[in-house]
Scaffold this active site. Structure first.
Site, PDB file in Angstrom:
ATOM      1  N   LYS A  14       0.838  -1.208   0.000  1.00  0.00           N
ATOM      2  CA  LYS A  14       0.000   0.000   0.000  1.00  0.00           C
ATOM      3  C   LYS A  14       0.867   1.250   0.000  1.00  0.00           C
ATOM      4  CE  LYS A  14      -2.533   1.558   3.582  1.00  0.00           C
ATOM      5  NZ  LYS A  14      -3.569   1.588   4.641  1.00  0.00           N
ATOM      6  N   GLN A  15       0.463   2.228  -0.791  1.00  0.00           N
ATOM      7  CA  GLN A  15       1.122   3.529  -0.689  1.00  0.00           C
ATOM      8  C   GLN A  15       0.071   4.533  -0.270  1.00  0.00           C
ATOM      9  OE1 GLN A  15       4.263   4.745  -2.891  1.00  0.00           O
ATOM     10  NE2 GLN A  15       3.857   6.931  -2.750  1.00  0.00           N
ATOM     11  N   GLY A  16       0.140   4.919   0.987  1.00  0.00           N
ATOM     12  CA  GLY A  16      -0.826   5.886   1.485  1.00  0.00           C
ATOM     13  C   GLY A  16      -0.279   7.283   1.314  1.00  0.00           C
ATOM     14  N   ASP A  42      -6.836   8.955  14.570  1.00  0.00           N
ATOM     15  CA  ASP A  42      -7.250   8.732  13.178  1.00  0.00           C
ATOM     16  C   ASP A  42      -8.167   7.513  13.121  1.00  0.00           C
ATOM     17  OD1 ASP A  42      -5.450   8.196  10.026  1.00  0.00           O
ATOM     18  OD2 ASP A  42      -7.415   9.036  10.460  1.00  0.00           O
ATOM     19  N   ALA A  59       2.599   7.083   4.313  1.00  0.00           N
ATOM     20  CA  ALA A  59       3.630   6.057   4.402  1.00  0.00           C
ATOM     21  C   ALA A  59       3.428   4.973   3.356  1.00  0.00           C
ATOM     22  CB  ALA A  59       3.595   5.420   5.792  1.00  0.00           C
ATOM     23  N   VAL A  86       3.552   0.885   2.891  1.00  0.00           N
ATOM     24  CA  VAL A  86       3.456  -0.303   3.744  1.00  0.00           C
ATOM     25  C   VAL A  86       3.916  -1.518   2.940  1.00  0.00           C
ATOM     26  CG1 VAL A  86       1.898  -1.714   5.139  1.00  0.00           C
ATOM     27  CG2 VAL A  86       1.519   0.736   4.975  1.00  0.00           C
ATOM     28  N   LYS A 110       6.327  -0.372   7.930  1.00  0.00           N
ATOM     29  CA  LYS A 110       5.702   0.904   7.604  1.00  0.00           C
ATOM     30  C   LYS A 110       6.814   1.944   7.456  1.00  0.00           C
ATOM     31  CE  LYS A 110       2.078   3.984   9.247  1.00  0.00           C
ATOM     32  NZ  LYS A 110       0.965   4.101  10.187  1.00  0.00           N
TER      33      LYS A 110
END
Lengths: 335, 237
Positions: free
Chosen positions: B22-24, B144, B27, B29, B42
């Site tokens: 995942k690319q948020g 969050d 960050a 992951v 992370k």
């Protein structure tokens, strides 16, 4: 062909604009500027608006080369904003509508900004960052509503900047925000300030009280210059705004950003947002001070959309309100 | 110390071996292996739009806060991933991979789509309310809260739902009802905007929270206040 005249005066700017099918025919404006160290109060602001509104109205018609008969609809800001100035402008709009025998339309100020932004930039479905002296919201359109994804939980970012300007007596001419931006360009030292993002929301009152307190100490001991403070404040505030915008974009899967509202004029904010967008492969849209800052044409544009989709405000419903959420309005002109 | 130096030097090589999942916004992951275990790495990468000092201070603070809050939760018996290693030069956290789990977000979406027994979702939100009450009683503010930041471990039946809280990047320690109220407000907004027509479900969550927390009344009072702030605030400009 539909011609709409829009009246805007919810804060210290009084503007009247005329739009004909997406073309801005005129958009004159006046700003009530207070001496350094002072903010603008409702009563005095309303007095200022009363003293110039008819002149501005005449200018709007003259610049557009139109007469009353050419107008199809009279739009005005229903809210949100300051009570007395809103009333002043609404009275003129109502009177003019009745004199000219034209329908009235009460417009949401925030939606005025959004619709003007969409018109000028031609962005399709952007994540909107609406930042001004009175509002800080991240908005995205979904199912007939401009939904608020993130916002300030206390004061607006522009309000934070304006009140900081008062503390160190920065001039309010042409606007405190503009002067902070110019001073920030000369700042070099970064002073650490509180950074407060709460999920998709932000908070500014903490940073404001911190910097109000710290400013005097730091300046009197010569640890930094006023330019350094302006610089540090902008870097912190704008980073927070870019962050919540990015979060909303990630949440909605959006590839476009539109910045509207007076603080949207700030080139540093636009620059930072541009860097974030580039990293994500997204497009950034912004307008210049003619349309970022409160103006009459934006009310006319939103009014144009509403009028063409069949909306009209009856005289008995043409009141104003200080509190008017962006998501309260049913966006009948979009799918 | 020599051992940790050599590990630090090879954090980038761990990332190369790992698979990015995942690319948020904040960050990247990855899923990889570390000391023989399946881990989630992370990596908080630098945000170029920020002034470098703002970025460095913020990233470091968020990494530290995340790890501290996870540890505090775990000590109190609240499910959160085990932290194996933290590298402050690359801002990487190596933590337990919660396998065989699905986000509460995905779970609710599929449950609503398949119109499964609503009783099932009720038990789930009861559990969420309980775990949040426990967390707040430990004075941990998640910062969050969204249904994407809660994992439901599969293979657990209604009697023994196992929920794991993740993504503590915006977390901090506070005893103030205001901060806890805002924490719940963030969840409420995220919950209702992500899952349409779940107002009653969320109310049940809050009831469960109120019943499970020893300090809930002040927090709920603050939540009510924060909700009104958006509407009552004078909006000028």
């Amino acid at each position: 062909m539909t011609v709409v005249i829009g009246f805007e005066g919810s804060a210290n700017k009084i503007g009247i604009g005329i739009i004909r099918d997406g073309e801005v025919l005129s958009n004159p404006r006046r700003t009530y500027i207070t001496p350094p160290g002072q903010g603008f109060l409702p009563g005095e602001t309303a007095k200022h608006h009363r003293s110039v509104i008819l002149t501005v109205l005449q200018e709007a018609l003259d610049e557009a080369g139109l007469k009353a008969a050419d107008i199809d609809c009279v739009a005005y800001t229903k809210g949100p904003g300051m009570g007395a100035p809103l009333v002043t402008v609404a009275i003129v709009a109502r009177t003019v509508a009745q004199l000219w025998g034209k329908p009235l339309l009460g417009v949401n100020h925030c939606i005025g900004h959004i619709e003007m932004g969409r018109l000028i930039t031609n962005s399709q479905n952007p994540t909107v960052l609406y930042v001004s002296g009175g509002n800080t919201q991240v908005i995205a359109y979904s199912e007939r509503r401009y939904r608020i994804f993130g916002e300030t939980i206390d004061i607006a970012v522009g309000n934070c900047l304006d009140r900081f300007a008062r503390v160190i007596k920065i001039s309010n001419d042409p606007s405190p925000g503009y002067n902070i931006e110019q001073m920030a360009k000369k700042g070099t030292k970064y002073i650490e300030l509180p950074y407060t993002v709460k999920g998709m929301d932000v908070s500014f009152s903490g940073i404001l009280s911190y910097i109000e307190d710290a400013a005097h100490k730091l300046l009197s001991t010569g640890q930094c210059t006023p330019e350094d403070l302006c610089f540090s404040l902008q870097e912190t505030l704008f980073a927070m705004l870019v962050e919540i915008t990015e979060r909303a974009m990630a949440h909605c899967g959006s590839q476009e950003v539109l910045i509207v509202g007076g603080v949207g004029c700030n080139l540093r904010l636009q620059e930072m947002m541009g860097v974030m967008c580039k990293e994500r492969g997204a497009l950034l849209f912004a307008t210049d001070e003619r349309f970022c800052i409160d103006n009459g044409a934006m009310i006319a544009q939103a009014g144009w959309e509403m009028f063409r989709s069949g909306q009209v405000t009856e005289l008995s419903d043409s009141w104003i309100t200080q509190r008017y959420r962006t998501d309260e309005v049913e966006v009948t002109w979009r799918d | 110390m020599a051992h940790s130096d050599s590990v630090k030097a090879s954090v980038p090589s761990y990332l190369k071996e790992a698979q990015m999942i995942k690319q948020g916004a904040e960050a990247r992951v990855y899923r990889g292996t570390f000391l023989g275990r399946s881990v989630i790495i992370k990596e908080r990468f630098p945000k170029l739009y920020r002034h470098p000092e703002v970025d460095e201070k913020l990233t470091r603070r968020r990494t530290t806060q995340e790890v501290r809050s996870i540890l505090r939760c775990r000590r109190a018996g609240i499910n959160a991933p085990v932290v194996y290693f933290v590298d402050y030069t690359t801002h990487c956290i190596f933590m337990e991979d919660i396998i065989n789990s699905v986000s509460v977000r995905d779970h609710i979406e599929s449950a609503q789509a398949s119109e499964r027994n609503p009783q099932h979702l009720q038990t789930l939100v009861d559990k969420i309310g309980q775990i949040l009450a426990q967390m707040h009683d430990e004075d941990v503010i998640h910062g969050d809260l969204t249904t994407s930041n809660m994992l439901l471990v599969s293979g657990t039946d209604d009697q023994n739902i196992k929920l794991v809280l993740i993504d503590f990047g915006l977390s901090y320690i506070s005893a103030l009802p205001e901060d806890k109220g805002v924490d719940l407000y963030v969840l409420e907004k995220a919950f209702l905007s992500t899952h349409p027509k779940t107002e009653t479900l969320f109310e049940r969550l809050l009831k469960s929270y109120t019943a499970s927390s020893k300090k809930s009344s002040a927090v709920i009072k603050k939540l009510d206040e924060v909700r009104l702030r958006g509407r009552k605030r004078s909006m000028v400009g």
